[in-house]
Design a protein around this motif. Structure first.
Motif, PDB file in Angstrom:
ATOM      1  N   PHE A   1       0.819  -1.221   0.000  1.00 10.70           N
ATOM      2  CA  PHE A   1       0.000   0.000   0.000  1.00 10.70           C
ATOM      3  C   PHE A   1       0.854   1.273   0.000  1.00 10.70           C
ATOM      4  CE2 PHE A   1      -3.018   3.169   1.823  1.00 10.70           C
ATOM      5  CZ  PHE A   1      -3.878   3.173   0.731  1.00 10.70           C
ATOM      6  N   ASP A   2       1.978   1.260   0.694  1.00 12.49           N
ATOM      7  CA  ASP A   2       2.853   2.449   0.679  1.00 12.49           C
ATOM      8  C   ASP A   2       3.309   2.751  -0.740  1.00 12.49           C
ATOM      9  OD1 ASP A   2       2.567   2.657   3.350  1.00 12.49           O
ATOM     10  OD2 ASP A   2       4.588   1.974   3.893  1.00 12.49           O
ATOM     11  N   GLU A   3       3.584   1.688  -1.464  1.00 13.57           N
ATOM     12  CA  GLU A   3       4.014   1.831  -2.862  1.00 13.57           C
ATOM     13  C   GLU A   3       2.878   2.414  -3.722  1.00 13.57           C
ATOM     14  OE1 GLU A   3       5.813  -1.090  -6.343  1.00 13.57           O
ATOM     15  OE2 GLU A   3       5.379  -1.962  -4.365  1.00 13.57           O
ATOM     16  N   GLU A   4       1.656   1.958  -3.453  1.00 17.27           N
ATOM     17  CA  GLU A   4       0.489   2.463  -4.184  1.00 17.27           C
ATOM     18  C   GLU A   4       0.300   3.960  -3.921  1.00 17.27           C
ATOM     19  OE1 GLU A   4      -4.286   1.534  -4.898  1.00 17.27           O
ATOM     20  OE2 GLU A   4      -3.166   0.286  -3.490  1.00 17.27           O
ATOM     21  N   VAL A   5       0.464   4.359  -2.672  1.00 16.88           N
ATOM     22  CA  VAL A   5       0.316   5.779  -2.309  1.00 16.88           C
ATOM     23  C   VAL A   5       1.400   6.616  -3.003  1.00 16.88           C
ATOM     24  CG1 VAL A   5       0.434   7.440  -0.392  1.00 16.88           C
ATOM     25  CG2 VAL A   5      -0.852   5.298  -0.125  1.00 16.88           C
TER      26      VAL A   5
ATOM     27  N   PHE B   1      -6.127   5.545 -11.265  1.00 15.96           N
ATOM     28  CA  PHE B   1      -4.935   5.010 -11.933  1.00 15.96           C
ATOM     29  C   PHE B   1      -4.278   4.045 -10.941  1.00 15.96           C
ATOM     30  CE2 PHE B   1      -3.400   8.026 -15.496  1.00 15.96           C
ATOM     31  CZ  PHE B   1      -4.654   8.519 -15.751  1.00 15.96           C
ATOM     32  N   ALA B   2      -4.255   4.462  -9.670  1.00 18.33           N
ATOM     33  CA  ALA B   2      -3.630   3.646  -8.619  1.00 18.33           C
ATOM     34  C   ALA B   2      -4.499   2.440  -8.262  1.00 18.33           C
ATOM     35  CB  ALA B   2      -3.375   4.508  -7.387  1.00 18.33           C
ATOM     36  N   THR B   3      -5.795   2.679  -8.048  1.00 13.96           N
ATOM     37  CA  THR B   3      -6.721   1.579  -7.701  1.00 13.96           C
ATOM     38  C   THR B   3      -6.590   0.440  -8.711  1.00 13.96           C
ATOM     39  OG1 THR B   3      -8.317   3.259  -6.985  1.00 13.96           O
ATOM     40  CG2 THR B   3      -9.142   1.021  -7.200  1.00 13.96           C
ATOM     41  N   TYR B   4      -6.723   0.800  -9.989  1.00 14.23           N
ATOM     42  CA  TYR B   4      -6.792  -0.223 -11.038  1.00 14.23           C
ATOM     43  C   TYR B   4      -5.433  -0.892 -11.262  1.00 14.23           C
ATOM     44  CZ  TYR B   4     -11.316   2.017 -11.963  1.00 14.23           C
ATOM     45  OH  TYR B   4     -12.583   2.542 -11.848  1.00 14.23           O
ATOM     46  N   THR B   5      -4.362  -0.099 -11.251  1.00 11.68           N
ATOM     47  CA  THR B   5      -3.024  -0.667 -11.466  1.00 11.68           C
ATOM     48  C   THR B   5      -2.690  -1.668 -10.360  1.00 11.68           C
ATOM     49  OG1 THR B   5      -2.264   1.338 -12.588  1.00 11.68           O
ATOM     50  CG2 THR B   5      -0.567  -0.094 -11.665  1.00 11.68           C
ATOM     51  N   PHE B   6      -2.954  -1.293  -9.116  1.00 12.95           N
ATOM     52  CA  PHE B   6      -2.576  -2.174  -8.006  1.00 12.95           C
ATOM     53  C   PHE B   6      -3.553  -3.340  -7.835  1.00 12.95           C
ATOM     54  CE2 PHE B   6       0.662   0.814  -7.454  1.00 12.95           C
ATOM     55  CZ  PHE B   6       1.628   0.262  -6.619  1.00 12.95           C
TER      56      PHE B   6
END
Length: 410
Positions: A18-22, A132-137
Motif C-alpha cells: 500500500f505504501d508503494e500504491e500511495v 490510476f492507482a486503484t486499477y493498477t494495483f
C-alpha cells in the motif's frame, strides 16, 4: 485454496504494497494536467514510465496534434496496458488524467501530493488519478497470486474527460483500439454507479450596437437583451424542479449559466455579451428535444428586445448513460466484495454528473462506475480547493476491484 483464501491473499498483497500504491498516486498528482490548457501528454509519459517499473508495458496512442488543437487542447496521449491471461472475456478499467485547473483557496499545494491525517491532497487526487492507482494495483495483486486466469484485463488511462471524452475513450473506441466485454470506470468506493445525466453546453452571443453612454438611444444594449434571455432561462430552470427522474441519485434537470462576458467600458452601451450555459439532462429526457427547447426559449426572449440579434453555438452534447441489464454480473461482483471489504451494503445509484462511460455504453459495452473515493463528490472537494482522497478508501477500493476481477476471470 478456497475463494475466501484467495480474497485474503489479495487483501494481504494490497496491504503489503500500500505504501508503494500511495507513492505511485503522489507521483501522478505531482504532474499537472490542467484542462484547459490541456497539455496532457507529459503526464501520460510519466505514467508509462512508472508502469514500466511494475512490468506493465503501456501502449502510447498519441491523438494527432491538429485534432487536439481544433478541439481546444494542447496534447493528448492515451495509454493502454493489455494483460492477456487466456481465452475468455476482457475487462477494461478506465480512469482519466485530465482535470480542471486548481483555482484559488487551497491550503495545500495542489500538486504536492501532501498527506495529512490520512488524506492525500492535490488536484485529481480523488477524481480520477486515484483510480490510476486503484486499477493498477488491483491488477498487480490479481497477477501476484499466480492463479490460472481466463480472459484478460486492459488498463485504459485517457486524457479527455473534462472536454467530453471524444478524444479519450471516444478516440480509442472509434479507432478500434479497445473493444472490451466489460468496463469499470473511475468512481467512488461506497456505491456502484449504473446511470448518469447527460449534458448540453451552449454559447449564446447576444449582439446589440455600441454607443456612448451619454447618447444611449443611438445604440442597442446587448446586456439588456442578455438580461431578458437570462430571466427566461432562469424561469425555465424553475419549471425543471417539477420534473423528477426515476433513478436514485438523480433528481431533476437543471440549467446553469456559468460564464458571462461582455461590454467594453463603463461609459459605453454594451454591443456584445456572451453567455455560456450548461443544461443537465436526466436519463429520461430526449437530448434533441431539450436542445430545441433551450434554443426556442432564448430566441423568444431575444425577440422581445428590438434590435437584438443572437447566435447560438452548441459546445457539447453528452448523452446520458442509461442502465444496461448486461452489466449485472459485474455490478453484483463489485457490490458483493464492496460489502465484504467495507462492512456495509454498497448500493447501486445514478449520478447527476456526466462521464466518459456513456461512450462505452453507446458502443454496447456493459459498464459500471466504481473506484476510490468518499460517499459523495462534494466530500472529496473534487473541482474545488483542497481536493483530497482518504487513503483508507483507496486501500479498500483496490481490494474490492481486485476481488471482483478475480471472480470474473478465474
Amino acid at each position: 485454496m478456497t475463494t475466501t483464501n484467495h480474497n485474503a491473499a489479495l487483501d494481504a498483497w494490497i496491504d503489503a504494497h500500500f505504501d508503494e500504491e500511495v507513492k505511485f498516486l503522489q507521483a501522478l498528482v505531482r504532474v499537472p494536467t490542467d484542462t484547459p490548457p490541456g497539455n496532457n501528454a507529459p503526464h501520460a509519459e510519466r505514467t508509462a514510465e512508472l508502469l514500466k517499473d511494475f512490468g506493465f508495458e503501456a501502449e502510447k496512442h498519441q491523438v494527432p496534434a491538429q485534432e487536439v488543437k481544433d478541439y481546444g487542447m494542447e496534447s493528448i496521449t492515451n495509454l493502454i496496458v493489455r494483460r492477456k491471461y487466456g481465452e475468455g472475456r476482457t475487462i477494461a478499467l478506465n480512469a482519466h488524467g485530465d482535470v480542471v485547473p486548481p483555482g484559488d483557496g487551497w491550503t495545500h499545494d495542489p500538486y504536492g501530493g501532501e498527506i495529512v491525517d490520512g488524506k492525500l491532497y492535490g488536484r485529481a487526487s480523488a477524481v480520477s488519478k486515484s483510480d490510476f492507482a486503484t486499477y493498477t494495483f488491483a491488477v498487480r495483486a490479481l497477477e501476484a497470486l499466480g492463479l490460472p486466469l481466463k480472459g484478460g484485463v486492459e488498463l485504459l488511462f485517457t486524457y479527455d474527460e473534462e472536454f467530453g471524452g471524444e478524444l479519450g475513450p471516444g478516440w480509442l473506441l472509434r479507432n478500434k483500439l479497445t473493444q472490451p466485454d466489460f468496463l469499470i470506470a473511475a468512481g467512488f468506493a461506497y456505491e456502484v454507479i449504473t446511470a448518469h445525466n447527460g449534458c448540453l453546453q451552449m454559447e449564446v452571443t447576444v449582439h446589440g450596437k455600441m454607443a456612448h453612454a451619454a447618447i444611449p438611444h443611438t445604440g442597442v444594449d446587448a446586456l439588456q437583451g442578455a438580461t431578458a434571455i437570462l430571466n427566461a432561462l432562469y424561469q425555465q430552470n424553475q419549471l425543471y424542479q417539477s420534473v423528477t427522474s426515476n433513478f436514485d441519485g438523480i433528481e431533476h434537470p437543471y440549467l446553469n449559466v456559468g460564464r458571462i462576458e461582455g461590454g467594453t467600458n463603463t461609459n459605453v452601451v454594451p454591443g456584445k455579451v456572451v453567455l455560456k450555459l450548461d443544461r443537465r439532462m436526466i436519463p429520461e429526457e430526449n437530448p434533441v428535444e431539450v436542445e430545441a427547447t433551450v434554443r426556442r426559449v432564448i430566441a423568444e426572449a431575444a425577440a422581445t428586445m428590438p434590435g437584438i440579434t443572437i447566435e447560438i453555438k452548441r459546445l457539447l452534447m453528452a448523452d446520458s448513460w442509461k442502465p444496461d441489464a448486461r452489466n449485472a454480473e459485474l455490478v453484483q461482483a463489485l457490490q458483493k466484495h464492496g460489502e465484504q471489504v467495507l462492512g456495509e451494503p454498497v448500493p447501486t445509484s445514478g449520478t447527476p454528473l456526466y462521464t466518459d462511460v456513456r461512450l462505452f455504453g453507446a458502443a454496447g459495452i456493459p459498464s459500471a462506475i466504481y473506484g476510490a473515493g468518499p460517499r459523495t463528490v462534494f466530500e472529496s472537494n473534487a473541482k474545488r480547493s483542497d481536493e483530497h482522497l482518504v487513503l483508507e478508501d483507496l486501500r479498500r477500493a483496490t481490494k474490492v476491484v481486485a476481488r471482483a476481477l478475480l471472480e470474473m476471470l478465474h
